[in-house]
Write an enzyme that holds these catalytic residues in place. Structure first.
Site, PDB file in Angstrom:
ATOM      1  N   LYS A   1      14.196  80.584  95.588  1.00  0.00           N
ATOM      2  CA  LYS A   1      13.514  81.970  96.410  1.00  0.00           C
ATOM      3  C   LYS A   1      12.632  81.717  97.425  1.00  0.00           C
ATOM      4  CE  LYS A   1      13.365  86.378  94.706  1.00  0.00           C
ATOM      5  NZ  LYS A   1      14.315  87.259  94.001  1.00  0.00           N
TER       6      LYS A   1
ATOM      7  N   GLY B   1      11.057 104.397  88.729  1.00  0.00           N
ATOM      8  CA  GLY B   1      11.317 103.997  90.083  1.00  0.00           C
ATOM      9  C   GLY B   1      12.821 104.022  90.887  1.00  0.00           C
TER      10      GLY B   1
ATOM     11  N   GLY C   1      13.641 103.654  93.996  1.00  0.00           N
ATOM     12  CA  GLY C   1      13.792 103.016  95.403  1.00  0.00           C
ATOM     13  C   GLY C   1      15.287 102.694  95.520  1.00  0.00           C
TER      14      GLY C   1
ATOM     15  N   TYR D   1      17.536 104.679  92.647  1.00  0.00           N
ATOM     16  CA  TYR D   1      18.474 105.693  93.270  1.00  0.00           C
ATOM     17  C   TYR D   1      19.943 105.475  93.087  1.00  0.00           C
ATOM     18  CZ  TYR D   1      21.262 107.671  97.048  1.00  0.00           C
ATOM     19  OH  TYR D   1      22.183 108.577  97.696  1.00  0.00           O
TER      20      TYR D   1
HETATM   21  P1  NAI Z   1      12.313  99.278  96.174  1.00  0.00           P
HETATM   22  O1  NAI Z   1      11.193  98.788  96.713  1.00  0.00           O
HETATM   23  O2  NAI Z   1      13.458  99.990  97.117  1.00  0.00           O
HETATM   24  O3  NAI Z   1      11.992 100.172  94.998  1.00  0.00           O
HETATM   25  C1  NAI Z   1      11.081 100.343  93.996  1.00  0.00           C
HETATM   26  C2  NAI Z   1      10.694 101.588  93.854  1.00  0.00           C
HETATM   27  O4  NAI Z   1       9.643 101.972  92.931  1.00  0.00           O
HETATM   28  C3  NAI Z   1       9.986 102.282  95.286  1.00  0.00           C
HETATM   29  O5  NAI Z   1      10.385 103.506  95.443  1.00  0.00           O
HETATM   30  C4  NAI Z   1       8.379 102.422  94.755  1.00  0.00           C
HETATM   31  O6  NAI Z   1       7.695 103.393  95.272  1.00  0.00           O
HETATM   32  C5  NAI Z   1       8.769 102.539  92.979  1.00  0.00           C
HETATM   33  N1  NAI Z   1       7.590 102.388  92.176  1.00  0.00           N
HETATM   34  C6  NAI Z   1       6.783 101.223  92.185  1.00  0.00           C
HETATM   35  N2  NAI Z   1       5.839 101.478  91.190  1.00  0.00           N
HETATM   36  C7  NAI Z   1       6.260 102.544  90.297  1.00  0.00           C
HETATM   37  C8  NAI Z   1       5.766 103.152  89.200  1.00  0.00           C
HETATM   38  N3  NAI Z   1       4.727 102.659  88.402  1.00  0.00           N
HETATM   39  N4  NAI Z   1       6.317 104.211  88.726  1.00  0.00           N
HETATM   40  C9  NAI Z   1       7.398 104.750  89.603  1.00  0.00           C
HETATM   41  N5  NAI Z   1       7.699 104.272  90.624  1.00  0.00           N
HETATM   42  C10 NAI Z   1       7.274 103.146  90.918  1.00  0.00           C
HETATM   43  O7  NAI Z   1      13.216  98.093  95.333  1.00  0.00           O
HETATM   44  P2  NAI Z   1      14.430  97.818  94.636  1.00  0.00           P
HETATM   45  O8  NAI Z   1      15.294  97.107  95.387  1.00  0.00           O
HETATM   46  O9  NAI Z   1      14.984  99.300  94.090  1.00  0.00           O
HETATM   47  O10 NAI Z   1      14.257  96.988  93.374  1.00  0.00           O
HETATM   48  C11 NAI Z   1      13.482  97.525  92.433  1.00  0.00           C
HETATM   49  C12 NAI Z   1      13.287  96.434  91.011  1.00  0.00           C
HETATM   50  O11 NAI Z   1      14.535  96.009  90.919  1.00  0.00           O
HETATM   51  C13 NAI Z   1      12.637  95.298  91.761  1.00  0.00           C
HETATM   52  O12 NAI Z   1      11.747  94.810  90.930  1.00  0.00           O
HETATM   53  C14 NAI Z   1      13.387  94.298  92.310  1.00  0.00           C
HETATM   54  O13 NAI Z   1      13.002  92.621  92.234  1.00  0.00           O
HETATM   55  C15 NAI Z   1      14.673  94.511  91.298  1.00  0.00           C
HETATM   56  N6  NAI Z   1      15.882  94.035  91.717  1.00  0.00           N
HETATM   57  C16 NAI Z   1      16.457  94.558  92.669  1.00  0.00           C
HETATM   58  C17 NAI Z   1      17.569  94.113  93.124  1.00  0.00           C
HETATM   59  C18 NAI Z   1      18.427  94.840  94.328  1.00  0.00           C
HETATM   60  O14 NAI Z   1      19.477  94.490  94.564  1.00  0.00           O
HETATM   61  N7  NAI Z   1      17.641  95.812  95.029  1.00  0.00           N
HETATM   62  C19 NAI Z   1      18.428  92.961  92.469  1.00  0.00           C
HETATM   63  C20 NAI Z   1      17.728  92.564  91.436  1.00  0.00           C
HETATM   64  C21 NAI Z   1      16.449  92.962  90.976  1.00  0.00           C
END
Ligand code: NAI
Length: 357
Positions: A81, A181, A183, A187
């Protein structure tokens, strides 16, 4: 320096590279944890860390998790990473920064393949790709695109394994899923779950994002940030930051299955996973359930065709179910997942061997 070696030795890291570029302001660290199974693909995270040691600890922790994630996904890949330490919380990305990081990735000659993570999007990856071929997840110069839809499919497969283990049908029809969350990942999971007939409850800290997702997915019920972890549901699916489940709050969870999209969802994975087991909550280990994006990007890197990628993504369900059953004879399913991945690492080669491109 002694802190760097201590951290590496404690977790068994092979190599850590500090990268600095005065012109672009890059302060980056690439951490290669283990390449027993092959070169290592792992995200590049841009984050405003409180200190240099916070950045180092994060990259050491994340790269170690990638070794287990790749091994559990049965990929011929190791674990690595990288992080870019943002000077200021509001620092935006620049082409110069991405290119500087790309040049450092290039120097490693393919031992490390960079991809997206928090703070790094497809545009950043495409900029990096102008300096190195060892990058995945872009849309123009690099291949693969956004991994979130694939991660989401994998998490949904993990959820189905959890439901089956709970004695229910391995399907989402009529199942209540709570997602913290909304994101990229949350979503995509919500969208699949609604399409497959689930009742979806969501919460999002960013009001603008919440409104956007609520508009796109009107079938989802929105609750407050304080409520989401504790609503009554079949499946709790945290998709925000790590450490959402702690010793202090896990007694209040009202789910049958905990299946996380977020990495490191348990604040203390060994003791929290054991407490979840004692409380009768089925915990689908995060690094197995959320490996779909890695499977897609690393699989493409290895030259797998789409049917093979789909087969591997579908296999997340079997892997999670096997681990849940293995966990019966162990302290927790977290330990069962480590043993499952560890078997492949000890063998020194993946279960199914494929030529790497
Ligand atoms: P992202 O940044 O697009 O979405 C995260 C969302 O969570 C954001 O919209 C943020 O505003 C929201 N958020 C933060 N704290 C919050 C809380 N306390 N309550 C409610 N909402 C909150 O990131 P993404 O890509 O969706 O990833 C989410 C998690 O999944 C991260 O921990 C990431 O490391 C993990 N992950 C993501 C992968 C991917 O393919 N996108 C792959 C493997 C793990």
């Amino acid at each position: 320096m002694s802190d760097v070696f201590a951290g590496m030795i404690e977790r068994g890291h092979e190599q850590v590279i500090f990268c600095s570029d005065r012109e672009s302001g890059l302060r980056g660290i690439i951490s290669i944890h283990n390449t027993t199974l092959g070169p290592a693909l792992g995200g590049c995270r841009r984050w405003h860390y409180g200190s240099e040691s916070d950045a180092l600890n994060d990259v050491l922790r994340l790269s170690q998790a990638m070794t287990y994630k790749a091994a559990a996904a049965d990929l011929p890949m190791g674990g690595a990473k990288s992080v870019i330490w943002k000077h200021d919380k509001n620092d935006g990305t620049t082409e110069a920064l991405a290119k500087a990081m790309g040049r450092y990735v290039e120097r490693l000659g393919g031992l490390y393949i960079a991809a997206e993570d928090v703070g790094v999007d497809t545009q950043f990856i495409d900029w990096m790709a102008s300096e190195t071929a060892h990058v995945m997840g872009g849309e123009v110069a690099a291949r693969g695109g956004d991994p979130a839809p694939y991660t989401a499919r994998g998490v949904v497969n993990g959820i189905k394994a959890g439901l089956e283990y709970a004695g229910k049908a391995p399907a989402l029809e009529g199942v209540t899923i709570a997602i913290q969350g909304l994101g990229a990942l949350g979503y995509n999971i919500a969208k699949i779950a609604l399409n497959e007939g689930a009742n979806v409850i969501g919460a999002e800290i960013n009001a603008e994002r919440q409104a956007e997702v609520a508009r796109e997915l009107p079938g989802m019920k929105i609750v407050s940030l304080d409520e989401i972890l504790f609503v009554e549901c079949d499946v709790l699916c945290p998709c925000a930051l790590g450490g959402a489940v702690t010793a202090d709050n896990l007694g209040a969870l009202r789910c049958t299955v905990l299946c996380s999209g977020a990495n490191n969802v348990l604040s203390d994975p060994f003791s929290d996973a054991k407490s979840l087991k004692d409380n009768g909550i089925i915990y689908c280990p995060d690094f197995v359930a959320n490996g779909g994006g890695l499977i897609q990007l690393a699989g493409m890197w290895c030259g797998f065709d789409q049917p093979e990628l789909d087969r591997r993504l579908a296999n997340v369900q079997n892997a999670v179910l096997t681990i849940l059953k293995d966990g019966e004879g162990m302290a927790s399913t977290h330990e069962a997942a480590l043993a499952y991945a560890g078997k492949r690492l000890t063998a020194g080669k993946p279960l199914n061997e494929f030529a790497t491109a």
